[in-house]
Structures are given as structure tokens and as C-alpha cells.
Design a protein around this motif. Structure first.
Motif, PDB file in Angstrom:
ATOM      1  N   GLY A  48      73.735 -32.474 -95.454  1.00 10.17           N
ATOM      2  CA  GLY A  48      74.820 -33.013 -96.244  1.00 10.17           C
ATOM      3  C   GLY A  48      75.710 -33.925 -95.439  1.00 10.17           C
ATOM      4  N   PRO A  49      76.685 -34.523 -96.085  1.00  5.70           N
ATOM      5  CA  PRO A  49      77.622 -35.406 -95.382  1.00  5.70           C
ATOM      6  C   PRO A  49      78.607 -34.612 -94.534  1.00  5.70           C
ATOM      7  CG  PRO A  49      78.252 -35.180 -97.675  1.00  5.70           C
ATOM      8  CD  PRO A  49      76.948 -34.452 -97.527  1.00  5.70           C
ATOM      9  N   ILE A  50      79.376 -35.345 -93.761  1.00  9.28           N
ATOM     10  CA  ILE A  50      80.441 -34.772 -92.930  1.00  9.28           C
ATOM     11  C   ILE A  50      81.773 -35.174 -93.543  1.00  9.28           C
ATOM     12  CG2 ILE A  50      81.619 -34.992 -90.712  1.00  9.28           C
ATOM     13  CD1 ILE A  50      79.018 -34.954 -89.332  1.00  9.28           C
ATOM     14  N   LEU A  51      82.650 -34.219 -93.689  1.00 11.88           N
ATOM     15  CA  LEU A  51      83.977 -34.471 -94.247  1.00 11.88           C
ATOM     16  C   LEU A  51      85.003 -34.456 -93.129  1.00 11.88           C
ATOM     17  CD1 LEU A  51      85.862 -34.877 -96.657  1.00 11.88           C
ATOM     18  CD2 LEU A  51      85.973 -32.381 -96.900  1.00 11.88           C
ATOM     19  N   TRP A  52      85.728 -35.574 -93.004  1.00 17.90           N
ATOM     20  CA  TRP A  52      86.772 -35.719 -91.975  1.00 17.90           C
ATOM     21  C   TRP A  52      88.116 -35.719 -92.692  1.00 17.90           C
ATOM     22  CZ3 TRP A  52      85.304 -37.313 -86.740  1.00 17.90           C
ATOM     23  CH2 TRP A  52      86.384 -37.365 -85.861  1.00 17.90           C
ATOM     24  N   SER A  71      77.917 -43.672 -86.287  1.00 19.24           N
ATOM     25  CA  SER A  71      76.529 -43.453 -86.684  1.00 19.24           C
ATOM     26  C   SER A  71      75.586 -43.648 -85.503  1.00 19.24           C
ATOM     27  CB  SER A  71      76.160 -44.390 -87.829  1.00 19.24           C
ATOM     28  OG  SER A  71      76.252 -45.745 -87.406  1.00 19.24           O
ATOM     29  N   GLY A  72      75.808 -44.693 -84.704  1.00 24.41           N
ATOM     30  CA  GLY A  72      74.982 -44.875 -83.520  1.00 24.41           C
ATOM     31  C   GLY A  72      75.284 -43.897 -82.417  1.00 24.41           C
ATOM     32  N   PHE A  73      76.421 -43.243 -82.515  1.00 26.82           N
ATOM     33  CA  PHE A  73      76.832 -42.301 -81.478  1.00 26.82           C
ATOM     34  C   PHE A  73      76.186 -40.937 -81.649  1.00 26.82           C
ATOM     35  CE2 PHE A  73      79.965 -39.424 -79.482  1.00 26.82           C
ATOM     36  CZ  PHE A  73      80.049 -40.009 -78.236  1.00 26.82           C
ATOM     37  N   SER A  74      75.935 -40.526 -82.889  1.00 24.58           N
ATOM     38  CA  SER A  74      75.461 -39.157 -83.120  1.00 24.58           C
ATOM     39  C   SER A  74      74.256 -39.058 -84.033  1.00 24.58           C
ATOM     40  CB  SER A  74      76.586 -38.311 -83.717  1.00 24.58           C
ATOM     41  OG  SER A  74      76.994 -38.850 -84.962  1.00 24.58           O
ATOM     42  N   GLY A  75      73.828 -40.144 -84.662  1.00 23.66           N
ATOM     43  CA  GLY A  75      72.651 -40.087 -85.510  1.00 23.66           C
ATOM     44  C   GLY A  75      72.939 -40.006 -86.989  1.00 23.66           C
ATOM     45  N   ASP A  79      76.916 -43.777 -94.492  1.00 21.84           N
ATOM     46  CA  ASP A  79      77.070 -43.214 -95.836  1.00 21.84           C
ATOM     47  C   ASP A  79      77.295 -41.712 -95.821  1.00 21.84           C
ATOM     48  OD1 ASP A  79      76.642 -45.757 -96.776  1.00 21.84           O
ATOM     49  OD2 ASP A  79      74.487 -45.455 -97.075  1.00 21.84           O
ATOM     50  N   GLU A  80      77.058 -41.065 -94.692  1.00 21.19           N
ATOM     51  CA  GLU A  80      77.197 -39.609 -94.611  1.00 21.19           C
ATOM     52  C   GLU A  80      78.581 -39.176 -94.147  1.00 21.19           C
ATOM     53  OE1 GLU A  80      72.858 -37.830 -93.603  1.00 21.19           O
ATOM     54  OE2 GLU A  80      73.719 -39.105 -92.054  1.00 21.19           O
ATOM     55  N   LEU A 105      77.895 -29.429 -97.185  1.00 18.57           N
ATOM     56  CA  LEU A 105      78.403 -30.238 -96.093  1.00 18.57           C
ATOM     57  C   LEU A 105      77.773 -29.796 -94.773  1.00 18.57           C
ATOM     58  CD1 LEU A 105      82.211 -30.318 -96.999  1.00 18.57           C
ATOM     59  CD2 LEU A 105      80.523 -32.112 -97.405  1.00 18.57           C
ATOM     60  N   SER A 106      77.496 -30.758 -93.905  1.00 21.98           N
ATOM     61  CA  SER A 106      76.955 -30.430 -92.582  1.00 21.98           C
ATOM     62  C   SER A 106      78.043 -29.910 -91.651  1.00 21.98           C
ATOM     63  CB  SER A 106      76.276 -31.656 -91.962  1.00 21.98           C
ATOM     64  OG  SER A 106      75.157 -32.056 -92.722  1.00 21.98           O
ATOM     65  N   ALA A 107      79.241 -30.455 -91.749  1.00 21.11           N
ATOM     66  CA  ALA A 107      80.350 -30.032 -90.900  1.00 21.11           C
ATOM     67  C   ALA A 107      81.644 -30.534 -91.521  1.00 21.11           C
ATOM     68  CB  ALA A 107      80.209 -30.577 -89.471  1.00 21.11           C
ATOM     69  N   VAL A 108      82.747 -29.901 -91.127  1.00 22.38           N
ATOM     70  CA  VAL A 108      84.077 -30.257 -91.604  1.00 22.38           C
ATOM     71  C   VAL A 108      84.971 -30.477 -90.388  1.00 22.38           C
ATOM     72  CG1 VAL A 108      86.099 -29.538 -92.922  1.00 22.38           C
ATOM     73  CG2 VAL A 108      83.804 -28.977 -93.756  1.00 22.38           C
ATOM     74  N   PHE A 109      85.691 -31.592 -90.382  1.00 21.82           N
ATOM     75  CA  PHE A 109      86.650 -31.900 -89.331  1.00 21.82           C
ATOM     76  C   PHE A 109      88.053 -31.872 -89.931  1.00 21.82           C
ATOM     77  CE2 PHE A 109      82.725 -33.704 -87.872  1.00 21.82           C
ATOM     78  CZ  PHE A 109      82.752 -33.577 -86.495  1.00 21.82           C
ATOM     79  N   LEU A 110      88.958 -31.219 -89.231  1.00 22.58           N
ATOM     80  CA  LEU A 110      90.373 -31.219 -89.611  1.00 22.58           C
ATOM     81  C   LEU A 110      91.168 -31.704 -88.413  1.00 22.58           C
ATOM     82  CD1 LEU A 110      92.702 -30.610 -91.528  1.00 22.58           C
ATOM     83  CD2 LEU A 110      92.645 -28.232 -90.733  1.00 22.58           C
TER      84      LEU A 110
END
Length: 267
Positions: A48-52, A71-75, A79-80, A105-110
Motif C-alpha cells: 500500500g501507499p505511505i501516509l505522511w 522514490s529514488g531513495f527508497s524504491g 504515486d505511493e 498502508l505500508s507505513a505511517v509517518f507522523l
């Protein structure tokens, strides 16, 4: 790190100053790349996408995440990446709590700055619990904040480290910039001892590598069943001078021991 970082639950990443915001965000995004690589290794094709999530004040200080660069930093593809901006801290916490329980979701950033009162032990417990139930990592990015009690089992303090020259077949190429590097301090962990080290991120392999000093060598002996380490030449250890040993047949003089002249006590 005592076996690595947990793949689910709350992970706290600190930056001592606002100027460390880029390093904190880059390190956390690299951690998301590790999660993506781990899912691919386990054969999980669906991701899934990543939510920041961030407050308006935090984004005003640190800026918005740059999707093409990340995107080039982590793959991850641009769009994700989903970005949620909240004007108030309570709104950002509510979004994070609702997103933490989503398995899509793949991960959540707060991302927050400072030490707001609303981010207490109860709020972090809810985030950690929901992340564990969903099996997803929740990265809590604390910019310019000091350590305080939270439910996160791991707290890392991250800052930028000087990049080493780029390696070529002929050796390090002077005047070039190699892989991005981070100085990581273990501020809190249930499995690892406190310590500080430098990690270099390889965006092509999506892997960290520890940078060791050129003159580093083991400081403890080999395993019990193995051979001892060879001594290093040229090392001198200074000790305090020791008095010369007294011969066994030496008899003290009367001046040194006047008590010998006294009458011995009977019985």
C-alpha cells in the motif's frame, strides 16, 4: 541494534535541532525502504501507499516531502506517497490513530516539532497498540525535541554525518560525494545497549552499512573455543613503579624494628 528494529508498532526518531530535519526524514524514509524490501523478500506482492502526516507548523519549518526524490531513495514510486497536513495537533493525532489501524498502508509517518503537551504517554500508547494490531510500522518523527516518556520501544537520535568519497575500482575518488550517511544514537531500546554509530544508506540495494574507523580493531578476545587475538605491535602500557622485592634471608635492623628489643609477652 540487538536484532534490528520492530516491523510493527511505534518507532521514535529524534532530531536534536531543526537543521537535522532532513536527516531525520531521510533516515525514516530509508527505514520504509527496508520494510518494502522485507515485504518483497517474503513474497508479498501487494503493498500500500505511505501516509505522511504533519502539522502546518512542522511543514513550514521542515518543508514537504519531495516525492520524486524520495522514490529514488527508497524504491517507492511518487504515486505511493500520500501527504496529510493538519492545522492543529489534535487533528494530526486523530489522522495518525485512524491510519495506524489500516492494513492497506505500508507505513505511517507522523512528523511533529518540539514537545507538545498533547503528545503524552496515553497518545503514544494508542498509536503503538494500533500499529501492532495492523502489523505496520508507525514512525514518529520528533524535530528539535528532547526525550520524554513515550510508549515507543525504540528511540533513535539521528543527525547528518559527512559523506565519504565515492568508491571506484581504483579506490576512493577524491572530491566526490558517496552514499548519504547518518549519525545514529540509541536513546532507548529494549534489546540493544546505548551506543552511537554511523550508517551509510545504499539506495540501490536498499540496505544500511555501518561505517567503521580505518584504525578500528576488536577490543575483546575471540570466542572461548577460538584462538586469542594477535597482540598489536608498538603498544605500551605504563604502570606505576613497584618497590623491589625484599630477599627472603633479609633481617631487619634494630633501628627499623625497635619492638624486637622488647620482652615478649608470655602465654
Amino acid at each position: 541494534m540487538g536484532g534490528g528494529l520492530p516491523a510493527a508498532g511505534l518507532i521514535e526518531i529524534h532530531g536534536g535541532e531543526l537543521r537535522d530535519g532532513g536527516a531525520v526524514a531521510g533516515f525514516a524514509w530509508a527505514m520504509a525502504g527496508l520494510v518494502l524490501r522485507g515485504n518483497e523478500a517474503q513474497g508479498k506482492s501487494l503493498r500500500g501507499p505511505i501516509l505522511w502526516i504533519g502539522t502546518s507548523q512542522a511543514f513550514a519549518e521542515m518543508g514537504f516531502p519531495h516525492a520524486p526524490g524520495l522514490s529514488g531513495f527508497s524504491g517507492f514510486s511518487p504515486d505511493e506517497l500520500l501527504v496529510a497536513q493538519a492545522s492543529k495537533l489534535l487533528d494530526a493525532l486523530w489522522i495518525a490513530e485512524e491510519a495506524a489501524k489500516l492494513r492497506e498502508l505500508s507505513a505511517v509517518f507522523l512528523e511533529l516539532d518540539g514537545n507538545p503537551n498533547r503528545l503524552d504517554l496515553t497518545a503514544t500508547r494508542r498509536l503503538h497498540r494500533r500499529g501492532l494490531l495492523a502489523g505496520r510500522p508507525i514512525f514518529l518523527l520528533r524535530q528539535a525535541a528532547h526525550a520524554e516518556p513515550t510508549a515507543a520501544p525504540v528511540r533513535l537520535i539521528v543527525s547528518a554525518a559527512p559523506a565519504s568519497p565515492r568508491n571506484t575500482l581504483a579506490g576512493p575518488l577524491a572530491g566526490t560525494i558517496g552514499q548519504p550517511a547518518f549519525t545514529v544514537t540509541i536513546g532507548k531500546s529494549r534489546t540493544a545497549l546505548p551506543g552511537e554509530f554511523i550508517l551509510e544508506w545504499n539506495p540501490h540495494e536498499r540496505a544500511f552499512q555501518e561505517r567503521r574507523p580505518e584504525n578500528s580493531r576488536p577490543v575483546v578476545s575471540a570466542p572461548f573455543l577460538g584462538s586469542d587475538l594477535a597482540p598489536t605491535a608498538g603498544e605500551i602500557v605504563a604502570f606505576k613503579p613497584v618497590r623491589p622485592a625484599i630477599p627472603a634471608d633479609h633481617q631487619p635492623s634494630g633501628k627499623q624494628h625497635p619492638a624486637h628489643r622488647r620482652t615478649r609477652r608470655a602465654g
